[in-house]
Design a protein around this motif. Structure first.
Motif: not given
Ligand code: AMP
Length: 366
Positions: A101-102, A105, A110
């Motif tokens: 997820k990092t 981002n 998103e």
């Protein structure tokens, strides 16, 4: 040319069936080798057996993987001996939901809001920050709805904590999505990309049950999905097939996760397109040009879970029996693909199947 595959499951089986002319296959893994029996020699050894992994590279021209839980350190060592694709970095990113997820981002892509959870107090703080409902997940080794706990309110914190057995965990905000899509892309050694039509996936208890493609969807959404896939593949200097699962919420696409491999939501491409995800993966891995897939009609794929495919399954379309050695509750045993000439017929068929889905427990073993 000899191509090695880490993994002996249904994905390895379907990759072998799609191998270009003259390619020999070899497999590595200590799981059920039923799916790849007769398709090439199997090196039966553990995924953490460094020496056996290194030995396996001997005589290979290219190496790929269909099983994701191999230590990145070992893969880096293997990659020094044989061309390994997709790149190890892609696997490293996808192995840990927090890293993944990092990574998205940082590319400006998103995801659901999230917090790392390393302690019980940390979980309380994360629920406070993100609100409820939310999903607590293990950072690593989750699949088919395993390693997840849906929190309805802060009252669920003790049970969620106990169920998942402690850190490292991640709490994700609940996404109230309209639909779940996946974009399957392929990138070759020259950096050329090809995309499959957007797939709509239907999950129950975290397990993929039915996927349909092509679908009637806003062109802008398709363009955005392809932009996301291309950005990820270019960043990673990716080679092979990449699947990205996303939530659609209004006109936004939030990435759930990626799989650096062929994927269950792309099984329909065998009958449903001119060049399947398996074929394109094998073409890219073996250094050939990626091919642009054309849909042959309107497809749907139904997973056969918990038991061997039956006559009733076969009556629905083209049945694929994964030849696993034993059936278990929650285990993916096969799938069926139906290709319709008209989208309305496919949609009716899919609606009828979805209305009659039985409950299956989250997977025990893939
Ligand atoms: P995963 O193991 O992350 O692929 O999750 C399996 C399924 O659980 C997804 O396909 C969704 O249907 C559901 N799910 C996972 N994460 C979330 C979330 N943050 N919000 C809502 N639903 C979710």
């Amino acid at each position: 040319m000899k191509i090695g595959v880490l993994g002996t499951g249904q994905l390895g089986r379907m990759l072998a069936h799609a191998a270009p002319e003259g390619v020999e296959m070899a497999f590595y893994g200590n799981g059920d080798a039923g799916p790849v029996r007769g398709l090439g020699p199997v090196c039966a050894a553990a995924y953490d057996d460094r020496d056996a992994l290194i030995d396996f590279t001997e005589g290979l021209d290219a190496l790929t993987y269909e099983f994701e839980n191999v230590a990145a350190d070992h893969l880096h060592e293997m990659a020094e001996r044989v061309r390994l694709s997709p790149p190890v970095r892609a696997l490293e990113v996808s192995q840990d939901r927090l890293v993944e997820k990092t990574f998205f981002n940082e590319l400006g892509l998103e995801t659901a809001p999230f917090r790392a959870v390393d302690s019980h107090d940390g979980l309380v703080a994360a629920v406070d920050a993100l609100g409820a409902p939310a999903r607590l997940k293990t950072r690593r080794f989750g699949y088919d709805g395993k390693g997840q706990f849906p929190l309805q309110s802060a009252d669920d914190i003790p049970l969620a904590w106990e169920t998942l057995g402690g850190p490292p965990l991640i709490l994700e905000g609940f996404v109230d999505f309209d639909a779940e899509y996946s974009i399957i892309g392929a990138r070759d050694l020259n950096g050329r990309c090809a995309f499959y039509p957007l797939v709509q996936s239907h999950h129950r208890s975290g397990i993929l049950r039915v996927s349909v493609s092509p679908i009637a969807v806003d062109r802008a959404l398709v363009t955005e999905a392809q932009r996301i896939s291309r950005a990820v593949m270019d960043t990673l200097d990716y080679v092979g097939v990449l699947t990205i699962e996303m939530f659609a919420s209004g006109d936004r696409l939030l990435i759930n996760e990626m799989a650096p491999r062929v994927h269950n939501s792309g099984h329909w491409t065998i009958e449903g397109t001119t060049v399947s995800q398996f074929r394109n993966h094998m073409l890219c891995v073996s250094g050939k040009d990626v091919e642009l897939p054309q849909p042959r009609g309107y497809s749907m794929m139904i997973n056969v879970i918990g038991d061997y495919p039956s006559d009733a399954d076969a009556a629905r379309g083209a049945v694929h029996d994964y030849q696993k050695s034993a059936a278990r509750p929650g285990r993916k045993m096969g799938h069926v693909t139906a290709v319709h000439e008209a989208m309305a017929d496919r949609d009716r068929h899919a609606a009828a199947v979805l209305a009659n889905l039985d409950d299956v427990p989250p997977g025990t073993l893939p």
